[in-house]
Design a protein around this motif. Sequence first.
Motif, mmCIF file in Angstrom:
data_model
loop_
_atom_site.group_PDB
_atom_site.id
_atom_site.type_symbol
_atom_site.label_atom_id
_atom_site.label_comp_id
_atom_site.label_asym_id
_atom_site.label_seq_id
_atom_site.Cartn_x
_atom_site.Cartn_y
_atom_site.Cartn_z
ATOM 1 N N LEU A 13 0.833 -1.199 0.000
ATOM 2 C CA LEU A 13 0.000 0.000 0.000
ATOM 3 C C LEU A 13 0.872 1.255 0.000
ATOM 4 O O LEU A 13 1.772 1.409 0.826
ATOM 5 N N THR A 14 0.587 2.145 -0.934
ATOM 6 C CA THR A 14 1.395 3.349 -1.127
ATOM 7 C C THR A 14 0.503 4.542 -1.423
ATOM 8 O O THR A 14 -0.485 4.426 -2.151
ATOM 9 N N LYS A 15 0.875 5.693 -0.823
ATOM 10 C CA LYS A 15 0.145 6.934 -1.074
ATOM 11 C C LYS A 15 1.105 8.107 -0.974
ATOM 12 O O LYS A 15 1.839 8.249 0.014
ATOM 13 N N SER A 16 1.091 8.959 -2.004
ATOM 14 C CA SER A 16 1.912 10.165 -2.003
ATOM 15 C C SER A 16 1.038 11.393 -2.144
ATOM 16 O O SER A 16 -0.042 11.354 -2.749
ATOM 17 N N PHE A 17 1.520 12.485 -1.577
ATOM 18 C CA PHE A 17 0.893 13.792 -1.730
ATOM 19 C C PHE A 17 1.927 14.698 -2.390
ATOM 20 O O PHE A 17 2.871 15.151 -1.734
ATOM 21 N N GLY A 18 1.773 14.929 -3.681
ATOM 22 C CA GLY A 18 2.805 15.652 -4.401
ATOM 23 C C GLY A 18 4.095 14.850 -4.399
ATOM 24 O O GLY A 18 4.110 13.673 -4.755
ATOM 25 N N GLY A 19 5.181 15.479 -3.953
ATOM 26 C CA GLY A 19 6.451 14.771 -3.908
ATOM 27 C C GLY A 19 6.724 14.073 -2.595
ATOM 28 O O GLY A 19 7.808 13.520 -2.399
ATOM 29 N N LEU A 20 5.742 14.071 -1.675
ATOM 30 C CA LEU A 20 5.951 13.486 -0.354
ATOM 31 C C LEU A 20 5.178 12.178 -0.235
ATOM 32 O O LEU A 20 3.951 12.154 -0.408
ATOM 33 N N THR A 21 5.866 11.081 0.046
ATOM 34 C CA THR A 21 5.225 9.773 0.189
ATOM 35 C C THR A 21 4.859 9.560 1.649
ATOM 36 O O THR A 21 5.729 9.445 2.511
ATOM 37 N N ALA A 22 3.552 9.516 1.930
ATOM 38 C CA ALA A 22 3.058 9.376 3.301
ATOM 39 C C ALA A 22 3.007 7.925 3.746
ATOM 40 O O ALA A 22 3.228 7.617 4.921
ATOM 41 N N VAL A 23 2.673 7.025 2.831
ATOM 42 C CA VAL A 23 2.633 5.579 3.107
ATOM 43 C C VAL A 23 3.384 4.903 1.971
ATOM 44 O O VAL A 23 3.057 5.094 0.797
ATOM 45 N N ARG A 24 4.397 4.112 2.328
ATOM 46 C CA ARG A 24 5.305 3.566 1.318
ATOM 47 C C ARG A 24 5.378 2.050 1.404
ATOM 48 O O ARG A 24 5.960 1.486 2.334
ATOM 49 N N ASP A 25 4.718 1.364 0.475
ATOM 50 C CA ASP A 25 4.871 -0.087 0.304
ATOM 51 C C ASP A 25 4.605 -0.846 1.611
ATOM 52 O O ASP A 25 5.369 -1.730 2.002
ATOM 53 N N VAL A 26 3.501 -0.516 2.276
ATOM 54 C CA VAL A 26 3.176 -1.124 3.567
ATOM 55 C C VAL A 26 2.435 -2.444 3.376
ATOM 56 O O VAL A 26 1.459 -2.529 2.619
ATOM 57 N N ASP A 27 2.909 -3.484 4.048
ATOM 58 C CA ASP A 27 2.213 -4.765 4.168
ATOM 59 C C ASP A 27 1.657 -4.867 5.586
ATOM 60 O O ASP A 27 2.310 -4.433 6.549
ATOM 61 N N LEU A 28 0.469 -5.448 5.705
ATOM 62 C CA LEU A 28 -0.172 -5.578 7.020
ATOM 63 C C LEU A 28 -1.132 -6.749 6.971
ATOM 64 O O LEU A 28 -1.838 -6.938 5.968
ATOM 65 N N THR A 29 -1.165 -7.523 8.049
ATOM 66 C CA THR A 29 -2.084 -8.658 8.145
ATOM 67 C C THR A 29 -2.776 -8.632 9.502
ATOM 68 O O THR A 29 -2.125 -8.489 10.531
ATOM 69 N N LEU A 30 -4.086 -8.758 9.475
ATOM 70 C CA LEU A 30 -4.890 -8.869 10.695
ATOM 71 C C LEU A 30 -5.633 -10.192 10.665
ATOM 72 O O LEU A 30 -6.385 -10.473 9.728
ATOM 73 N N GLN A 31 -5.412 -11.005 11.690
ATOM 74 C CA GLN A 31 -6.135 -12.262 11.809
ATOM 75 C C GLN A 31 -7.451 -12.055 12.561
ATOM 76 O O GLN A 31 -7.615 -11.085 13.303
ATOM 77 N N GLN A 32 -8.362 -12.971 12.369
ATOM 78 C CA GLN A 32 -9.687 -12.862 12.978
ATOM 79 C C GLN A 32 -9.622 -12.764 14.498
ATOM 80 O O GLN A 32 -10.410 -12.055 15.125
ATOM 81 N N ASP A 33 -8.659 -13.449 15.097
ATOM 82 C CA ASP A 33 -8.637 -13.590 16.554
ATOM 83 C C ASP A 33 -7.659 -12.637 17.226
ATOM 84 O O ASP A 33 -7.204 -12.914 18.332
ATOM 85 N N GLU A 34 -7.336 -11.506 16.599
ATOM 86 C CA GLU A 34 -6.323 -10.655 17.218
ATOM 87 C C GLU A 34 -6.675 -9.176 17.214
ATOM 88 O O GLU A 34 -7.515 -8.703 16.455
ATOM 89 N N ILE A 35 -5.982 -8.486 18.117
ATOM 90 C CA ILE A 35 -5.924 -7.030 18.114
ATOM 91 C C ILE A 35 -4.502 -6.668 17.706
ATOM 92 O O ILE A 35 -3.536 -7.076 18.344
#
Length: 250
Positions: A13-35
């Motif tokens: 997951l990636t998101k930039s605002f102009g020349g500034l990258t706010a979120v860069r190549d993020v991987d994340l996993t949430l399982q059903q049984d966790e916080i």
Amino acid sequence: MTAGVPLLEVRGLTKSFGGLTAVRDVDLTLQQDEILGLIGPNGAGKTTLFNLLSGSLPRDAGSIRLRGREIAGSPAHRTCQLGLARTFQVPRPFLSLTVFESVLVGASFGRRGGGEAPWARAERCLRLARLLRRRDSRVAALNLAERKRLDLARALATRPYALLVDEVAAGLNPSEVKETVHILRRIHEGGVGIIYVEHVMDAVMGVSHRVQVIDRGRTIAVGSPGEVTRNPTVIEAYLGGSDGGGESDG
């Protein structure tokens, strides 16, 4: 949902605002049984990440799968109807409504089905959030802790599979933090997976099964609460300073 499929799976997951990258190549996993706790210095990209997951912002790249279904590109209302709800760092309630009416909005426009009348679900969520005695009060009359619990009740009333909780303990006193953490545990015990962004470390470390740390839009550590607090890279991110990831609110 197919056995073994994560409740929520994010890749690249990636998101930039102009020349500034706010979120860069993020991987994340949430399982059903966790916080899953999500932490990082101010400006690390946490709130931008929540905005991407919830459909409030379009992504530049990446995949977001809820229960195996691709939801990236869905608008916020559709994402909610598919089973991914969120709270806000600063609650945004309808001040002219009563507490019950505010939660009823969530119950009426969230995920369909379940066999429970919207009014009954709204009352159940108010009870869980310890707001039933305030049922007929105007939202404008609530204090900060009550408004944050109302935001939780409103989001829960949409019948989410996964709930994004954004700094629900911020600005609260220790007894209010304890009560709020107890409510989060009860929500999780009801079968809802939670991703919890928080700066109150006692709260997030005390309730999370795993913790993911981001800094400058990138993941820098994932592990148990104990593992991440001992991680030298995490310590440096908090103590060494960060120039941010494109946002001022986390």
